[in-house]
Each structure stands twice: as C-alpha cells, then as structure tokens.
Design an enzyme around this catalytic site. Sequence first.
Site, PDB file in Angstrom:
ATOM      1  N   GLU A 132     -13.978  -4.845   5.261  1.00  0.00           N
ATOM      2  CA  GLU A 132     -12.630  -4.311   5.407  1.00  0.00           C
ATOM      3  C   GLU A 132     -11.668  -5.455   5.133  1.00  0.00           C
ATOM      4  OE1 GLU A 132     -10.427  -2.316   4.931  1.00  0.00           O
ATOM      5  OE2 GLU A 132     -10.514  -0.897   6.598  1.00  0.00           O
ATOM      6  N   ALA A 181       0.260   0.619   6.273  1.00  0.00           N
ATOM      7  CA  ALA A 181       0.813   1.183   7.474  1.00  0.00           C
ATOM      8  C   ALA A 181       1.182   0.030   8.423  1.00  0.00           C
ATOM      9  CB  ALA A 181      -0.239   2.088   8.146  1.00  0.00           C
ATOM     10  N   SER A 230     -15.500   1.030   5.248  1.00  0.00           N
ATOM     11  CA  SER A 230     -14.462   1.516   6.168  1.00  0.00           C
ATOM     12  C   SER A 230     -14.420   3.045   6.206  1.00  0.00           C
ATOM     13  CB  SER A 230     -13.080   0.980   5.752  1.00  0.00           C
ATOM     14  OG  SER A 230     -12.592   1.674   4.619  1.00  0.00           O
ATOM     15  N   CYS A 262      -2.229  -2.602   7.518  1.00  0.00           N
ATOM     16  CA  CYS A 262      -2.093  -3.516   6.385  1.00  0.00           C
ATOM     17  C   CYS A 262      -0.793  -4.316   6.395  1.00  0.00           C
ATOM     18  CB  CYS A 262      -2.301  -2.751   5.084  1.00  0.00           C
ATOM     19  SG  CYS A 262      -4.049  -2.276   4.924  1.00  0.00           S
ATOM     20  N   LYS A 292      -6.899  -4.946  -3.172  1.00  0.00           N
ATOM     21  CA  LYS A 292      -7.644  -5.539  -2.052  1.00  0.00           C
ATOM     22  C   LYS A 292      -8.670  -4.564  -1.486  1.00  0.00           C
ATOM     23  CE  LYS A 292      -4.160  -4.063   1.238  1.00  0.00           C
ATOM     24  NZ  LYS A 292      -4.962  -2.982   1.840  1.00  0.00           N
ATOM     25  N   HIS A 343     -10.533   0.715  -2.894  1.00  0.00           N
ATOM     26  CA  HIS A 343     -11.904   0.750  -2.397  1.00  0.00           C
ATOM     27  C   HIS A 343     -12.895   1.315  -3.414  1.00  0.00           C
ATOM     28  CE1 HIS A 343     -10.470  -0.178   1.571  1.00  0.00           C
ATOM     29  NE2 HIS A 343      -9.864   0.970   1.781  1.00  0.00           N
ATOM     30  N   HIS A 378     -10.531   7.087   1.244  1.00  0.00           N
ATOM     31  CA  HIS A 378      -9.148   7.024   0.751  1.00  0.00           C
ATOM     32  C   HIS A 378      -9.035   5.906  -0.273  1.00  0.00           C
ATOM     33  CE1 HIS A 378      -9.474   4.025   3.955  1.00  0.00           C
ATOM     34  NE2 HIS A 378      -8.563   3.338   3.278  1.00  0.00           N
ATOM     35  N   ASP A 423       0.783  -1.256   0.000  1.00  0.00           N
ATOM     36  CA  ASP A 423       0.000   0.000   0.000  1.00  0.00           C
ATOM     37  C   ASP A 423       0.810   1.300   0.000  1.00  0.00           C
ATOM     38  OD1 ASP A 423      -1.914  -1.957   0.228  1.00  0.00           O
ATOM     39  OD2 ASP A 423      -2.921  -1.099   1.965  1.00  0.00           O
ATOM     40  N   ASP A 425      -4.628  -0.719  -1.678  1.00  0.00           N
ATOM     41  CA  ASP A 425      -5.954  -0.559  -1.118  1.00  0.00           C
ATOM     42  C   ASP A 425      -6.781  -0.022  -2.294  1.00  0.00           C
ATOM     43  OD1 ASP A 425      -7.082  -0.986   1.410  1.00  0.00           O
ATOM     44  OD2 ASP A 425      -7.066   1.134   1.927  1.00  0.00           O
TER      45      ASP A 425
HETATM   46  C1  VGL Z   1      -4.823   0.920   5.653  1.00  0.00           C
HETATM   47  C2  VGL Z   1      -6.280   2.028   7.035  1.00  0.00           C
HETATM   48  C3  VGL Z   1      -7.284   1.891   6.120  1.00  0.00           C
HETATM   49  C4  VGL Z   1      -3.432   0.418   5.396  1.00  0.00           C
HETATM   50  C5  VGL Z   1      -5.836   0.764   4.724  1.00  0.00           C
HETATM   51  O1  VGL Z   1      -3.040   0.292   4.216  1.00  0.00           O
HETATM   52  O2  VGL Z   1      -2.699   0.163   6.376  1.00  0.00           O
HETATM   53  N1  VGL Z   1      -5.052   1.552   6.808  1.00  0.00           N
HETATM   54  N2  VGL Z   1      -7.058   1.263   4.964  1.00  0.00           N
HETATM   55 ZN    ZN Z   2      -8.418   1.305   3.366  1.00  0.00          ZN
END
Ligand code: VGL
Ligand code: ZN
Length: 214
Positions: A129, A157, A86, A161, A122, A80, A97, A36, A78
């Site tokens: 989520e 992060a 989420s 993830c 994903k 979405h 995001h 990510d 990510d």
């Molecule tokens: C993530 C929060 C929401 C990540 C993804 O990639 O860590 N964190 N969606």
């Molecule tokens: Zn996300």
Amino acid sequence: MPLLKNKNLLELILLKGGCKLKYKINKNEDALIIVDVQVDFCPGGALPVPEGDKIIPVLNEYIKRFDEVGALIIATRDWHPPNHSSFKTHGGLWPPHCIQGTDGAKFHPDLRLPKRTKIISKATDPSKEAYSGFEGTGLSEELKKIGIKRVFVGGLATEYCVKNTVLDALKYGFEVFLLEDAIKGIDVNPGDVNRAIEEMLQKGAKKITLSDVE
Ligand code: VGL
Ligand code: ZN
C-alpha cells in the site's frame, strides 16, 4: 464618527481587510500537489469520497493561479494493478479501485489539468500500500533537484492519501500548505477527518484557503 469610536472595531476592520497576509506563488520554489482526484474517488466511483467532486471547482482555481505564474503543478494518481493487496479481493481494506488503465483510474473529467502537469503514479506494487505521493515515486528527490521549497496540497482523501502526502512532505523538509477548501475525506469512523487535519497541523502544515494565495 460614532461608527469608528471603537478602537477594537477599527483594528478588526484593518486586520480583515487591508492587512491580510497573502502568499505570493513563487514560480521556482512552489509546487501545487493535487492528490488522487480520480473518477473512482468521486461519487459514482468504486471508492467514493462523499462530495469528493465538490472540491474540483476550487482546485481548478488553484490550478489557474499556479498556471498563470508558470509554477509546477503535480497530480498524483492511485494506480493499482488488478491484484493489489489493498483490495478486499486480495486481503485488503478497500473495494477494487483505480486499476491501471481503467476509466475509474482517470482523473475526473472536470479537473482542468494543464498539459504540462507532472503526473505521479503510486501504489503500483501489488504487495505494497502506498498512500503518499512520495512513497516509491522519487518525488522528493525530483522536487529537491529543481529547487522546490514549498508545496500546496489538496485533493482526496483527506485522512489517507492527502494526510500521508502532507506528512511525508514535512518529513522531507518542505514547507507545507494544506488547502483547507480543496480537500475531502471519507470519515469511515466519524472524526477521522478532523483528527487527520489536527495531526497535519500539529506536525507543521499550515492550513490556507484560496483567499490566502495570489
Ligand atoms: C486512497 C484509499 C485507498 C486515497 C487510496 O487516495 O486517499 N484511499 N486508496
Ligand atoms: Zn488505493
């Protein structure tokens, strides 16, 4: 002579220098998984990880080393739909995001992904989520099929993830290396990042840095 009269000092020099264990990247059995590293997760984005962009030069060096030997390189994203559960706008935790097809969902422009990079999208189901790159993507089966045994994981992060990807990889039986110098977290509650790292190590991940791989 006085310099080396201390046996402990000599041992220390040998350990730090000539004998340090290195992991040689195996073309057929190793995969780099970059989690990510997207515009929205970097400073200026919709859900910025503080200093998230600082890991990019280090990741580029890992990429170079994996690319040189022809080992598999995977980038998760990510991805979405606009109505993802989420999002705060739909009852979730996060600001919207990484919406499919938007600039914020793109990989960071400084990340030097080779053309052959395998991209894993994903968290595409609006109702679910999915922090892990293995969740609902078929990644584990694909890696098993081609004989991958070890995965090297970095990105964003740390406590979301990256952590969930690492724990799933362990669960599916891969040997997992956490790239300590190529992860960054959000730390919503201070200590979250350190707790996540401890959990990954306690469950069997090994932490390494660039100097450990060749
Ligand atoms: C993530 C929060 C929401 C990540 C993804 O990639 O860590 N964190 N969606
Ligand atoms: Zn996300």
